[in-house]
Design an enzyme around this catalytic site. Structure first.
Site, PDB file in Angstrom:
ATOM      1  CB  CYS A 194      71.123 -42.317  -7.767  1.00 17.80           C
ATOM      2  SG  CYS A 194      72.031 -41.167  -8.913  1.00 17.80           S
ATOM      3  CD  GLU A 243      70.097 -71.905 -10.868  1.00 17.93           C
ATOM      4  OE1 GLU A 243      71.013 -72.793 -11.211  1.00 17.93           O
ATOM      5  OE2 GLU A 243      69.104 -71.820 -10.183  1.00 17.93           O
ATOM      6  CE  LYS A 247      66.518 -44.267  -8.995  1.00 21.15           C
ATOM      7  NZ  LYS A 247      66.731 -43.929 -10.204  1.00 21.15           N
ATOM      8  NE  ARG A 270      57.034 -37.490 -26.352  1.00 20.86           N
ATOM      9  CZ  ARG A 270      57.890 -36.641 -26.286  1.00 20.86           C
ATOM     10  NH1 ARG A 270      57.525 -35.197 -26.653  1.00 20.86           N
ATOM     11  NH2 ARG A 270      59.283 -36.992 -26.391  1.00 20.86           N
ATOM     12  CB  CYS A 311      73.355 -38.597  -7.739  1.00 23.65           C
ATOM     13  SG  CYS A 311      73.550 -40.377  -7.276  1.00 23.65           S
ATOM     14  N   GLY A 343      61.750 -34.934 -19.119  1.00 24.23           N
ATOM     15  CA  GLY A 343      63.030 -34.783 -19.640  1.00 24.23           C
ATOM     16  C   GLY A 343      63.469 -33.758 -18.720  1.00 24.23           C
ATOM     17  CG  HIS A 389      70.838 -74.554  -8.049  1.00 21.03           C
ATOM     18  ND1 HIS A 389      69.455 -74.240  -8.882  1.00 21.03           N
ATOM     19  CD2 HIS A 389      69.638 -75.485  -7.195  1.00 21.03           C
ATOM     20  CE1 HIS A 389      68.402 -75.027  -8.603  1.00 21.03           C
ATOM     21  NE2 HIS A 389      68.650 -75.763  -7.580  1.00 21.03           N
ATOM     22  CB  THR A 415      75.677 -41.040 -10.549  1.00 19.11           C
ATOM     23  OG1 THR A 415      74.889 -39.728 -10.295  1.00 19.11           O
ATOM     24  CG2 THR A 415      76.810 -41.375  -9.794  1.00 19.11           C
ATOM     25  CE1 TYR A 473      66.566 -42.572 -13.961  1.00 15.39           C
ATOM     26  CE2 TYR A 473      67.105 -41.911 -16.261  1.00 15.39           C
ATOM     27  CZ  TYR A 473      67.314 -41.995 -14.831  1.00 15.39           C
ATOM     28  OH  TYR A 473      68.325 -41.034 -14.378  1.00 15.39           O
ATOM     29  N   GLY A 517      79.676 -35.362 -10.933  1.00 16.40           N
ATOM     30  CA  GLY A 517      80.931 -35.158 -11.590  1.00 16.40           C
ATOM     31  C   GLY A 517      82.018 -34.243 -10.921  1.00 16.40           C
ATOM     32  CD  GLU A 541      63.925 -45.186 -11.697  1.00 21.71           C
ATOM     33  OE1 GLU A 541      65.124 -46.092 -11.970  1.00 21.71           O
ATOM     34  OE2 GLU A 541      64.338 -43.941 -11.395  1.00 21.71           O
TER      35      GLU A 541
HETATM   36  C1  LIG Z   1      64.971 -38.739 -10.301  1.00 25.67           C
HETATM   37  C2  LIG Z   1      66.234 -38.895 -10.774  1.00 25.67           C
HETATM   38  C3  LIG Z   1      66.766 -40.109 -10.431  1.00 25.67           C
HETATM   39  C4  LIG Z   1      68.179 -40.617 -11.055  1.00 25.67           C
HETATM   40  N1  LIG Z   1      68.564 -41.810 -10.737  1.00 25.67           N
HETATM   41  C5  LIG Z   1      69.663 -42.176 -11.189  1.00 25.67           C
HETATM   42  C6  LIG Z   1      70.024 -43.414 -11.101  1.00 25.67           C
HETATM   43  O1  LIG Z   1      69.577 -44.283 -10.457  1.00 25.67           O
HETATM   44  N2  LIG Z   1      71.434 -43.776 -11.426  1.00 25.67           N
HETATM   45  C7  LIG Z   1      72.331 -43.075 -11.993  1.00 25.67           C
HETATM   46  O2  LIG Z   1      73.367 -43.228 -12.484  1.00 25.67           O
HETATM   47  N3  LIG Z   1      71.784 -41.664 -12.159  1.00 25.67           N
HETATM   48  C8  LIG Z   1      70.410 -41.260 -12.041  1.00 25.67           C
HETATM   49  N4  LIG Z   1      70.260 -40.068 -12.174  1.00 25.67           N
HETATM   50  C9  LIG Z   1      71.013 -39.225 -12.915  1.00 25.67           C
HETATM   51  C10 LIG Z   1      72.089 -38.500 -12.001  1.00 25.67           C
HETATM   52  O3  LIG Z   1      71.555 -37.990 -10.735  1.00 25.67           O
HETATM   53  C11 LIG Z   1      72.960 -37.455 -12.809  1.00 25.67           C
HETATM   54  O4  LIG Z   1      73.219 -38.004 -13.981  1.00 25.67           O
HETATM   55  C12 LIG Z   1      74.236 -37.047 -11.997  1.00 25.67           C
HETATM   56  O5  LIG Z   1      73.714 -36.417 -10.869  1.00 25.67           O
HETATM   57  C13 LIG Z   1      74.797 -36.041 -13.012  1.00 25.67           C
HETATM   58  O6  LIG Z   1      75.882 -35.495 -12.231  1.00 25.67           O
HETATM   59  P1  LIG Z   1      76.562 -33.880 -12.500  1.00 25.67           P
HETATM   60  O7  LIG Z   1      77.601 -33.744 -11.827  1.00 25.67           O
HETATM   61  O8  LIG Z   1      76.569 -33.629 -13.983  1.00 25.67           O
HETATM   62  O9  LIG Z   1      75.413 -32.787 -12.076  1.00 25.67           O
HETATM   63  P2  LIG Z   1      74.537 -32.622 -10.672  1.00 25.67           P
HETATM   64  O10 LIG Z   1      74.569 -33.903  -9.822  1.00 25.67           O
HETATM   65  O11 LIG Z   1      73.008 -32.313 -11.190  1.00 25.67           O
HETATM   66  O12 LIG Z   1      75.141 -31.553  -9.960  1.00 25.67           O
HETATM   67  C14 LIG Z   1      75.081 -30.193 -10.376  1.00 25.67           C
HETATM   68  C15 LIG Z   1      75.274 -29.564  -9.182  1.00 25.67           C
HETATM   69  O13 LIG Z   1      75.487 -28.052  -9.684  1.00 25.67           O
HETATM   70  C16 LIG Z   1      74.979 -27.089  -8.804  1.00 25.67           C
HETATM   71  N5  LIG Z   1      74.615 -25.949  -9.710  1.00 25.67           N
HETATM   72  C17 LIG Z   1      74.194 -25.624 -10.815  1.00 25.67           C
HETATM   73  N6  LIG Z   1      74.218 -24.352 -11.290  1.00 25.67           N
HETATM   74  C18 LIG Z   1      75.200 -23.757 -10.487  1.00 25.67           C
HETATM   75  C19 LIG Z   1      75.767 -22.520 -10.099  1.00 25.67           C
HETATM   76  N7  LIG Z   1      75.681 -21.450 -10.968  1.00 25.67           N
HETATM   77  N8  LIG Z   1      76.715 -22.105  -8.932  1.00 25.67           N
HETATM   78  C20 LIG Z   1      77.010 -23.245  -8.136  1.00 25.67           C
HETATM   79  N9  LIG Z   1      76.257 -24.413  -8.051  1.00 25.67           N
HETATM   80  C21 LIG Z   1      75.665 -24.781  -9.310  1.00 25.67           C
HETATM   81  C22 LIG Z   1      73.640 -27.829  -8.659  1.00 25.67           C
HETATM   82  O14 LIG Z   1      73.017 -27.211  -7.371  1.00 25.67           O
HETATM   83  C23 LIG Z   1      73.885 -29.199  -8.516  1.00 25.67           C
HETATM   84  O15 LIG Z   1      74.144 -29.475  -7.139  1.00 25.67           O
HETATM   85  C24 LIG Z   1      68.751 -39.577 -11.744  1.00 25.67           C
HETATM   86  C25 LIG Z   1      68.494 -38.395 -11.687  1.00 25.67           C
HETATM   87  C26 LIG Z   1      67.126 -37.831 -11.455  1.00 25.67           C
HETATM   88  C27 LIG Z   1      66.858 -36.618 -11.593  1.00 25.67           C
END
Ligand SMILES: Cc1cc2nc3c(=O)[nH]c(=O)nc-3n(C[C@H](O)[C@H](O)[C@H](O)COP(=O)(O)OP(=O)(O)OC[C@H]3O[C@@H](n4cnc5c(N)ncnc54)[C@H](O)[C@@H]3O)c2cc1C
Length: 452
Positions: A47, A441, A50, A197, A42, A261, A436, A310, A176, A15, A180
């Site tokens: 993602c 399909e 993984k 649980r 991600c 979680g 097909h 993501t 999930y 984001g 996975e």
């Molecule tokens: C194991 C796993 C598998 C996943 N698989 C999928 C999938 O297959 N498909 C999918 O859509 N989503 C998946 N997700 C979820 C997805 O990764 C997240 O929803 C997404 O990355 C969220 O983006 P974000 O920008 O909110 O935060 P993030 O991507 O978590 O980025 C936050 C960043 O902020 C940085 N940060 C934190 N605090 C500070 C600070 N104080 N100063 C500077 N930097 C800081 C962190 O280091 C991090 O790099 C998965 C998540 C996990 C854990």
């Protein structure tokens, strides 16, 4: 003193990067702070790695299936350390791609932990930065249960960097990520037990899909242990772990993976200087424009706890950039019918309402479902089944949900998500010709309702 930056983004994850890049492309002066790794969860511990590990672990089944097609695969051996090293190289390449992307967009990258001082200033590496607006995009962090010995287990963060494949793995959790990783470890050759649980994993997904996945995981030799929780973990003299469960059993294992979680990542962010309203789970509260309780301070992605995916964080990043710097183009994020995949083995793809959610919402539904052995497996010994399901509103004929468990389910469902967003009816599905022979399909050839 006039603020130097238009936008200071904390966190270069999905984001944060999206918001920073687009804000800069709209002419704003933007900096993004990143404490760990460009690309965020991600790209580094979510993602992407993984899915690479899922691909890697699935070769085991493919080698077995190849026999049915005349191939002799002898001496197939697997090297976990090599898989992790290849994955690390690919992630390093992506980190650089993110660096380039941000730099070319004109975003200033600041490496280090950012701490908020007030609504217009942030401290990083001993320096103070001022900005008109702040964006908190700090994501989430895995949580461990509060039990004695929890520190002896690992989370997904560490699972991606294990130096060796553990012989026995106990995966704790029912979401999930748990499912996975159970598939990854099993595919790579570990003995896997999934402890959850509840009475079945993947709560919120369609029950037909969850039940079919249960059979598939059991078929692969994953032990499912439902209705129990770990109470204590101890290390034995030989280095293995003894896990005491809620029913008194003691399990021996080499690795405990907690997929129990995630929480919002707000550690040491300076919120004592700038208190922000949070919901009952601790996530930052934002309004329709992603503004927190403090005017000028925005938040998005996993740290606001709406939908932790993501593409959702990307959409929110886009919305924030537009709201701030192209308000005439702003569009609210649509949280309806978010398609999603679970990279279990086989994959799950889903969009729209589950049968249970549709009934709970008061729809009169007609259900179409199909369970079969995909053609690719008919000449092999694999007993894997695919399962496809349509949930249809009996009154309007609109398709409310499409659910699939089978090869490349995410790829299939992505296209159907467009159809559902366009309001497709079952009649339109029926009018669509199939491709097909494919598994997909079946979505346009199911004619007989299995129940109403
Ligand atoms: C194991 C796993 C598998 C996943 N698989 C999928 C999938 O297959 N498909 C999918 O859509 N989503 C998946 N997700 C979820 C997805 O990764 C997240 O929803 C997404 O990355 C969220 O983006 P974000 O920008 O909110 O935060 P993030 O991507 O978590 O980025 C936050 C960043 O902020 C940085 N940060 C934190 N605090 C500070 C600070 N104080 N100063 C500077 N930097 C800081 C962190 O280091 C991090 O790099 C998965 C998540 C996990 C854990």
């Amino acid at each position: 003193m006039s603020p130097e930056l238009d936008l200071f983004v904390i966190g270069a994850g999905s984001g944060g990067v999206r918001a920073a890049r687009f804000a800069a492309s709209y002419g704003a002066r933007v900096a993004v702070a990143e404490a760990r790794y460009l690309g965020g969860t991600c790209v580094n511990v979510g993602c992407v790695p993984k899915k690479l590990l899922v691909y890697g672990s699935h070769y085991r089944e493919e080698f077995e299936q190849a026999r049915g097609y005349g191939w002799t695969v002898e001496n197939a051996r697997f090297d976990w350390a090599q898989l992790i090293a290849s994955k690390n190289r690919e992630i390093a390449r992506l980190n650089e791609a993110y660096r380039r992307l941000l730099t070319e967009a004109g975003v200033q990258i600041l490496e280090g932990h950012a701490r908020i001082l007030d609504a217009h200033s942030v401290e990083l590496g001993g320096q103070r930065y001022r900005a008109k607006k702040l964006l908190i995009a700090t994501g989430g962090w895995p949580q461990r249960p509060e039990i004695p010995g929890a520190e002896l287990g690992i989370t997904s963060n560490e699972a991606f960097f294990l130096p060796a494949l553990p012989q026995r793995v106990l995966v704790v959790g029912g979401g999930y990520i748990a499912v996975e990783f159970a598939g990854i470890f099993r595919g790579c050759g570990a003995e896997v037990r999934l402890l959850h649980r509840g009475d079945l994993f993947l709560r919120g997904f369609d029950l037909g899909i969850r039940e079919q996945l249960r059979s598939e995981l059991q078929r692969q030799g994953i032990t499912l242990d439902f209705g129990h929780t770990p109470q204590r973990i101890e290390r034995r003299a030989d280095g293995s772990l003894a896990v005491t469960l809620s029913d008194g059993r003691v399990l021996d294992t080499d690795c405990v993976l907690f997929a129990t979680g995630r929480r919002p990542m707000l550690d040491d962010l300076g919120l004592e200087q700038l208190p922000l309203a949070r919901d009952e789970r601790g996530y930052l509260k934002v309004n329709a424009h992603f503004e927190t309780s403090q005017p000028g301070v925005y938040a998005l992605g996993d740290v606001i706890g709406r939908v932790a995916l993501t593409p959702v964080a990307l959409a929110e990043g886009m919305a924030v950039a537009k709201h701030l710097f192209r308000p005439e183009e702003f569009q609210p994020v649509d949280y309806q019918r978010i398609p999603t995949a679970v990279f279990s083995q086989p994959n799950i793809g889903t969009v729209g309402l589950s049968e249970e959610a549709a009934r709970d919402a008061g729809h009169r539904v007609t259900i179409f479902e199909s369970r079969f052995r995909p053609m690719k497996l008919t000449m092999t010994e694999s007993q894997e089944r695919s399962y496809l399901k349509l949930v249809v509103d009996a009154d309007s004929d609109r398709v409310l949900g499409c659910h699939m468990l089978g090869p490349e389910a995410g790829e299939v469902i992505q296209g159907l998500a467009v159809a559902l967003n366009a309001g497709a009816t079952k009649r339109q599905f029926d009018q669509t010709l199939g491709i097909h022979p494919t598994v997909a399909e079946e979505f346009v050839t199911m004619r007989t309702a299995s129940r109403r």
